[in-house]
Design an enzyme around this catalytic site. Structure first.
Site, PDB file in Angstrom:
ATOM      1  N   ASP A  83       0.850  -1.193   0.000  1.00 36.98           N
ATOM      2  CA  ASP A  83       0.000   0.000   0.000  1.00 36.98           C
ATOM      3  C   ASP A  83       0.888   1.247   0.000  1.00 36.98           C
ATOM      4  OD1 ASP A  83      -2.398   1.442   0.235  1.00 36.98           O
ATOM      5  OD2 ASP A  83      -2.308   1.432   2.431  1.00 36.98           O
ATOM      6  N   HIS A 214      -9.143   4.819  -2.379  1.00 36.47           N
ATOM      7  CA  HIS A 214      -8.451   4.904  -1.078  1.00 36.47           C
ATOM      8  C   HIS A 214      -9.313   5.703  -0.115  1.00 36.47           C
ATOM      9  CE1 HIS A 214      -4.201   3.524  -1.854  1.00 36.47           C
ATOM     10  NE2 HIS A 214      -4.792   3.377  -3.034  1.00 36.47           N
ATOM     11  N   GLY A 215      -8.902   5.692   1.146  1.00 35.40           N
ATOM     12  CA  GLY A 215      -9.567   6.546   2.134  1.00 35.40           C
ATOM     13  C   GLY A 215     -11.045   6.238   2.260  1.00 35.40           C
TER      14      GLY A 215
END
Ligand code: G3H
Ligand code: 13P
Ligand code: ZN
Length: 312
Positions: A83, A214-215
């Site tokens: 990641d 993401h997030g």
């Protein structure tokens, strides 16, 4: 089964209108919680390791723990992914060290520098049977030691994605459409909205190509409430509404990254346990319910948000 790349997973997810959960792993309990939930729900999964996770737990320990999970859950397709790879050397180390997928995060660089770095990683990765996720656009929030303010974040520009994918040869693309890292994604009192218009523009430019979000933690309010009730202080922690993630999962978004919700599940559970059992000091006693909370949270994500259950 041995570790797999994400190629087949993403093809099925794209065509099936669901997404694969990519969960960050840092220790044994997190790996067990996630993979037990996948076992129960018959879901493929991506286990992802950040630079910070490698610094904390050590590359070898994490790889060996994931290998143990493969033995315990033999029918679950699992990919092991780096990641936010910060540079070529870190990606190379993970490719050489048994990962099946890496992310090279050149999102803070110029368009041309991002392309050059991503291309370098893709050439090495593909020569070794490993797939590559790249990123265009910047998310707000904290990743490893990089902190991007909301003002410095920027949505992905749909007009750039075709050229970027063509010139880099990347296998999937992380985009910025309003998600951010960490537990404080939106201001209290505002109405959180992802930019689905930007996502749909990108989809049109890249038909059939897997997009990554993401997030994407939803920051469940029951965890925040428990943390605050049992000695913590996290006012105004707000995540991405789960119905918007479900909508994203039906689109070209094939990978949804979740880390903060794991941290919140563990912290809420451990704080509550400590409060209710001030005399206990055996880590197994508080890590056991924390692991169960991770498992329950991942089970819920798979069934109610990602839609990746019964896909193996
Ligand atoms: O996006 C970043 C992930 O949440 C990983 O966080 O760098 O603290 O391990 P970390
Ligand atoms: P969250 O902080 O929303 O869990 O995002 C995790 C992530 O994107 C990891 O790369
Ligand atoms: Zn991320």
């Amino acid at each position: 089964m041995p570790l797999v790349t994400t190629t087949e997973m993403f093809k099925k997810a794209y065509n099936g209108g669901y997404a694969i959960g990519a969960f960050n792993v840092n220790n044994m309990e997190i790996i067990q919680g996630i993979t037990e939930a996948c076992q129960e729900t018959h879901s493929p999964v991506i286990l992802q390791v950040s630079k910070g996770a490698r610094a904390y737990a050590n590359h070898t320990y994490l790889v060996k723990l994931v290998e143990a999970a493969l033995i315990e859950c033999p029918e679950i397709p699992m990919a092991l992914h780096l990641d936010h790879g910060p540079d070529f050397e870190t990606c190379k180390s993970c490719i050489d060290g048994g990962f099946t997928s890496v992310m090279i995060d050149g999102s803070s660089k110029s368009f041309e520098e991002n392309i050059a770095l991503t291309r370098q990683v893709v050439d090495y990765a593909h020569a070794h049977g490993v797939v590559v996720e790249a990123e265009l656009g910047t998310l707000a929030g904290i990743e490893d030691d990089v902190n991007v303010s909301a003002e410095d974040s920027s949505y992905t520009r749909p007009e750039e994605v075709e050229e970027f994918v063509d010139r880099t040869g990347c296998d999937s693309l992380a985009i910025a459409i309003g998600t951010s890292h960490g537990a404080y994604k939106f201001k209290p009192g505002t109405d959180p909205h992802l930019r689905f218009d930007v996502l749909h523009e990108i989809e049109k430019k890249l038909p059939g190509f897997p997009i990554v979000l993401h997030g994407a933690s939803s920051v469940p309010q029951e965890f925040v409430a428990a943390i605050n009730k049992f000695g913590g202080n996290m006012p105004g922690a707000i995540g991405v509404p789960e119905d918007q993630l479900r909508e994203a999962a039906r689109s070209a978004v094939c990978k949804i990254n979740i880390d903060s919700d794991i941290r919140l599940a563990m912290t809420a559970t451990i704080r509550q346990f400590m409060h209710e059992h001030p005399d206990k000091f055996d880590p197994r006693e508080y890590l056991k319910p924390a692991r169960a909370a991770v498992k329950a949270m991942v089970h819920h994500k798979i069934v109610d948000v990602l839609g990746s259950n019964d896909r193996i």
